[in-house]
Design a protein around this motif. Structure first.
Motif, PDB file in Angstrom:
ATOM      1  N   HIS A  62       0.821  -1.213   0.000  1.00 23.78           N
ATOM      2  CA  HIS A  62       0.000   0.000   0.000  1.00 23.78           C
ATOM      3  C   HIS A  62       0.852   1.258   0.000  1.00 23.78           C
ATOM      4  O   HIS A  62       0.421   2.287  -0.512  1.00 23.78           O
ATOM      5  CB  HIS A  62      -0.891   0.052   1.245  1.00 23.78           C
ATOM      6  CG  HIS A  62      -1.827  -1.099   1.375  1.00 23.78           C
ATOM      7  ND1 HIS A  62      -2.573  -1.295   2.512  1.00 23.78           N
ATOM      8  CD2 HIS A  62      -2.152  -2.115   0.542  1.00 23.78           C
ATOM      9  CE1 HIS A  62      -3.317  -2.378   2.366  1.00 23.78           C
ATOM     10  NE2 HIS A  62      -3.061  -2.899   1.177  1.00 23.78           N
ATOM     11  N   THR A  63       2.031   1.182   0.603  1.00 23.54           N
ATOM     12  CA  THR A  63       2.806   2.393   0.851  1.00 23.54           C
ATOM     13  C   THR A  63       4.070   2.508   0.001  1.00 23.54           C
ATOM     14  O   THR A  63       4.875   3.407   0.236  1.00 23.54           O
ATOM     15  CB  THR A  63       3.191   2.481   2.340  1.00 23.54           C
ATOM     16  OG1 THR A  63       3.955   1.328   2.694  1.00 23.54           O
ATOM     17  CG2 THR A  63       1.955   2.587   3.217  1.00 23.54           C
ATOM     18  N   SER A  64       4.225   1.635  -0.978  1.00 20.96           N
ATOM     19  CA  SER A  64       5.377   1.776  -1.878  1.00 20.96           C
ATOM     20  C   SER A  64       5.274   3.121  -2.594  1.00 20.96           C
ATOM     21  O   SER A  64       4.196   3.715  -2.671  1.00 20.96           O
ATOM     22  CB  SER A  64       5.396   0.641  -2.899  1.00 20.96           C
ATOM     23  OG  SER A  64       4.322   0.802  -3.826  1.00 20.96           O
ATOM     24  N   HIS A  65       6.382   3.610  -3.105  1.00 22.15           N
ATOM     25  CA  HIS A  65       6.375   4.892  -3.817  1.00 22.15           C
ATOM     26  C   HIS A  65       5.374   4.875  -4.969  1.00 22.15           C
ATOM     27  O   HIS A  65       4.618   5.835  -5.154  1.00 22.15           O
ATOM     28  CB  HIS A  65       7.776   5.238  -4.338  1.00 22.15           C
ATOM     29  CG  HIS A  65       8.748   5.573  -3.260  1.00 22.15           C
ATOM     30  ND1 HIS A  65       8.627   6.691  -2.466  1.00 22.15           N
ATOM     31  CD2 HIS A  65       9.856   4.932  -2.833  1.00 22.15           C
ATOM     32  CE1 HIS A  65       9.615   6.730  -1.603  1.00 22.15           C
ATOM     33  NE2 HIS A  65      10.383   5.664  -1.797  1.00 22.15           N
ATOM     34  N   GLN A  66       5.351   3.779  -5.722  1.00 24.66           N
ATOM     35  CA  GLN A  66       4.437   3.695  -6.867  1.00 24.66           C
ATOM     36  C   GLN A  66       2.979   3.728  -6.414  1.00 24.66           C
ATOM     37  O   GLN A  66       2.150   4.404  -7.022  1.00 24.66           O
ATOM     38  CB  GLN A  66       4.689   2.421  -7.688  1.00 24.66           C
ATOM     39  CG  GLN A  66       6.069   2.328  -8.288  1.00 24.66           C
ATOM     40  CD  GLN A  66       7.025   1.537  -7.390  1.00 24.66           C
ATOM     41  OE1 GLN A  66       6.897   1.481  -6.170  1.00 24.66           O
ATOM     42  NE2 GLN A  66       8.026   0.930  -8.017  1.00 24.66           N
ATOM     43  N   SER A  67       2.663   2.999  -5.346  1.00 19.95           N
ATOM     44  CA  SER A  67       1.285   2.979  -4.847  1.00 19.95           C
ATOM     45  C   SER A  67       0.872   4.352  -4.326  1.00 19.95           C
ATOM     46  O   SER A  67      -0.231   4.835  -4.614  1.00 19.95           O
ATOM     47  CB  SER A  67       1.114   1.927  -3.751  1.00 19.95           C
ATOM     48  OG  SER A  67       1.309   0.627  -4.269  1.00 19.95           O
ATOM     49  N   MET A  68       1.743   4.986  -3.554  1.00 17.58           N
ATOM     50  CA  MET A  68       1.415   6.302  -3.014  1.00 17.58           C
ATOM     51  C   MET A  68       1.282   7.338  -4.125  1.00 17.58           C
ATOM     52  O   MET A  68       0.400   8.203  -4.068  1.00 17.58           O
ATOM     53  CB  MET A  68       2.461   6.734  -1.978  1.00 17.58           C
ATOM     54  CG  MET A  68       2.447   5.890  -0.710  1.00 17.58           C
ATOM     55  SD  MET A  68       0.832   5.815   0.121  1.00 17.58           S
ATOM     56  CE  MET A  68       0.582   7.535   0.554  1.00 17.58           C
ATOM     57  N   ASN A  69       2.130   7.257  -5.148  1.00 17.00           N
ATOM     58  CA  ASN A  69       2.001   8.191  -6.272  1.00 17.00           C
ATOM     59  C   ASN A  69       0.663   8.006  -6.984  1.00 17.00           C
ATOM     60  O   ASN A  69       0.012   8.986  -7.356  1.00 17.00           O
ATOM     61  CB  ASN A  69       3.155   8.008  -7.262  1.00 17.00           C
ATOM     62  CG  ASN A  69       4.467   8.532  -6.713  1.00 17.00           C
ATOM     63  OD1 ASN A  69       4.496   9.339  -5.784  1.00 17.00           O
ATOM     64  ND2 ASN A  69       5.572   8.054  -7.269  1.00 17.00           N
ATOM     65  N   LEU A  70       0.251   6.769  -7.173  1.00 18.40           N
ATOM     66  CA  LEU A  70      -1.040   6.495  -7.806  1.00 18.40           C
ATOM     67  C   LEU A  70      -2.186   7.052  -6.960  1.00 18.40           C
ATOM     68  O   LEU A  70      -3.109   7.683  -7.479  1.00 18.40           O
ATOM     69  CB  LEU A  70      -1.222   4.991  -8.023  1.00 18.40           C
ATOM     70  CG  LEU A  70      -2.562   4.562  -8.615  1.00 18.40           C
ATOM     71  CD1 LEU A  70      -2.732   5.109 -10.030  1.00 18.40           C
ATOM     72  CD2 LEU A  70      -2.679   3.041  -8.600  1.00 18.40           C
ATOM     73  N   LEU A  71      -2.117   6.835  -5.651  1.00 25.81           N
ATOM     74  CA  LEU A  71      -3.168   7.353  -4.771  1.00 25.81           C
ATOM     75  C   LEU A  71      -3.211   8.881  -4.803  1.00 25.81           C
ATOM     76  O   LEU A  71      -4.291   9.472  -4.822  1.00 25.81           O
ATOM     77  CB  LEU A  71      -2.955   6.848  -3.344  1.00 25.81           C
ATOM     78  CG  LEU A  71      -3.186   5.354  -3.140  1.00 25.81           C
ATOM     79  CD1 LEU A  71      -2.777   4.936  -1.734  1.00 25.81           C
ATOM     80  CD2 LEU A  71      -4.629   4.974  -3.429  1.00 25.81           C
ATOM     81  N   ARG A  72      -2.049   9.521  -4.822  1.00 27.18           N
ATOM     82  CA  ARG A  72      -2.016  10.992  -4.889  1.00 27.18           C
ATOM     83  C   ARG A  72      -2.637  11.491  -6.190  1.00 27.18           C
ATOM     84  O   ARG A  72      -3.308  12.520  -6.204  1.00 27.18           O
ATOM     85  CB  ARG A  72      -0.590  11.504  -4.739  1.00 27.18           C
ATOM     86  CG  ARG A  72      -0.096  11.472  -3.317  1.00 27.18           C
ATOM     87  CD  ARG A  72       1.285  12.124  -3.169  1.00 27.18           C
ATOM     88  NE  ARG A  72       1.768  11.979  -1.819  1.00 27.18           N
ATOM     89  CZ  ARG A  72       2.543  10.985  -1.391  1.00 27.18           C
ATOM     90  NH1 ARG A  72       2.958  10.045  -2.224  1.00 27.18           N
ATOM     91  NH2 ARG A  72       2.933  10.931  -0.136  1.00 27.18           N
ATOM     92  N   GLU A  73      -2.423  10.760  -7.286  1.00 24.39           N
ATOM     93  CA  GLU A  73      -3.055  11.131  -8.565  1.00 24.39           C
ATOM     94  C   GLU A  73      -4.565  11.172  -8.436  1.00 24.39           C
ATOM     95  O   GLU A  73      -5.217  12.048  -9.002  1.00 24.39           O
ATOM     96  CB  GLU A  73      -2.709  10.106  -9.652  1.00 24.39           C
ATOM     97  CG  GLU A  73      -1.395  10.275 -10.320  1.00 24.39           C
ATOM     98  CD  GLU A  73      -1.169   9.183 -11.363  1.00 24.39           C
ATOM     99  OE1 GLU A  73      -2.131   8.800 -12.058  1.00 24.39           O
ATOM    100  OE2 GLU A  73      -0.026   8.703 -11.450  1.00 24.39           O
ATOM    101  N   HIS A  74      -5.125  10.211  -7.728  1.00 27.66           N
ATOM    102  CA  HIS A  74      -6.576  10.081  -7.648  1.00 27.66           C
ATOM    103  C   HIS A  74      -7.202  10.830  -6.474  1.00 27.66           C
ATOM    104  O   HIS A  74      -8.332  11.307  -6.589  1.00 27.66           O
ATOM    105  CB  HIS A  74      -6.976   8.604  -7.557  1.00 27.66           C
ATOM    106  CG  HIS A  74      -6.692   7.851  -8.806  1.00 27.66           C
ATOM    107  ND1 HIS A  74      -7.361   8.080  -9.986  1.00 27.66           N
ATOM    108  CD2 HIS A  74      -5.796   6.866  -9.067  1.00 27.66           C
ATOM    109  CE1 HIS A  74      -6.903   7.272 -10.922  1.00 27.66           C
ATOM    110  NE2 HIS A  74      -5.946   6.526 -10.390  1.00 27.66           N
ATOM    111  N   PHE A  75      -6.491  10.920  -5.341  1.00 29.71           N
ATOM    112  CA  PHE A  75      -7.098  11.474  -4.132  1.00 29.71           C
ATOM    113  C   PHE A  75      -6.412  12.745  -3.635  1.00 29.71           C
ATOM    114  O   PHE A  75      -6.835  13.302  -2.632  1.00 29.71           O
ATOM    115  CB  PHE A  75      -7.104  10.422  -3.014  1.00 29.71           C
ATOM    116  CG  PHE A  75      -7.895   9.198  -3.372  1.00 29.71           C
ATOM    117  CD1 PHE A  75      -9.273   9.195  -3.303  1.00 29.71           C
ATOM    118  CD2 PHE A  75      -7.247   8.045  -3.808  1.00 29.71           C
ATOM    119  CE1 PHE A  75     -10.011   8.072  -3.656  1.00 29.71           C
ATOM    120  CE2 PHE A  75      -7.960   6.914  -4.159  1.00 29.71           C
ATOM    121  CZ  PHE A  75      -9.354   6.928  -4.080  1.00 29.71           C
TER     122      PHE A  75
END
Length: 166
Positions: A62-75
């Motif tokens: 959930h907290t990998s750089h790629q996952s967090m970047n994706l979440l920031r894109e959406h939220f």
């Protein structure tokens, strides 16, 4: 592995993590991001949920750089997560409504008939989640809001007066 999202009276899911052959798999970063992109975002758009917050625990996928970047894109900044704009308090699995309420309730109902196969288990999970009363979510969110207020007032310290009622 199964994932669900909770939003004021609505459960998004269940989503069962499977590979291309339909076999159950564990969650890793790629599968988690695929779930967000291919399942969660279309569900949010279909329900027109708009301006929502995304809360997750501190699991590595959930907290990998790629996952967090994706979440920031959406939220954007509406993320409660370890390494997120609103940091997830350490050792705090008890602040997510899914962990402190939903999964325990679902498990108590799902295993009543002792499913002997994965398919039966998945069917039970889906059935129980679809039958959850809206009133239950309202109480759950109210309880979560109270815990978050207490957590904020305690500056992220353990919620002893909630966990060990005095």
């Amino acid at each position: 592995m199964v994932w669900c999202g909770l939003w004021t009276g609505i459960v998004i899911g269940p989503y069962f993590f499977k590979n291309d052959a339909g076999v159950n798999v564990t969650v890793n970063g790629d599968r988690y991001r695929a779930m967000i992109t291919d399942y969660l975002m279309p569900e949010i758009e279909a329900r027109d949920l708009g301006d929502i917050w995304f809360q997750q625990d501190g699991a590595t996928s959930h907290t990998s750089h790629q996952s967090m970047n994706l979440l920031r894109e959406h939220f954007g900044e509406h993320i409660i997560s370890r390494f997120g704009p609103v940091d997830w308090p350490p050792r705090s699995c008890d602040i997510t409504p899914l962990d402190f309420f939903l999964w325990g309730y679902v498990k108590s109902k799902v295993y009543v008939d002792k499913p002997a196969a994965i398919q039966a288990l998945e069917e039970n999970i889906t059935r129980v989640i679809r039958q959850l009363p809206v009133k239950m979510f309202e109480r759950d969110i109210e309880n979560w809001t109270q815990r978050m207020d207490r957590l904020r007032r305690s500056n992220g310290q353990h919620l002893i007066n909630i966990i060990f009622k005095q």
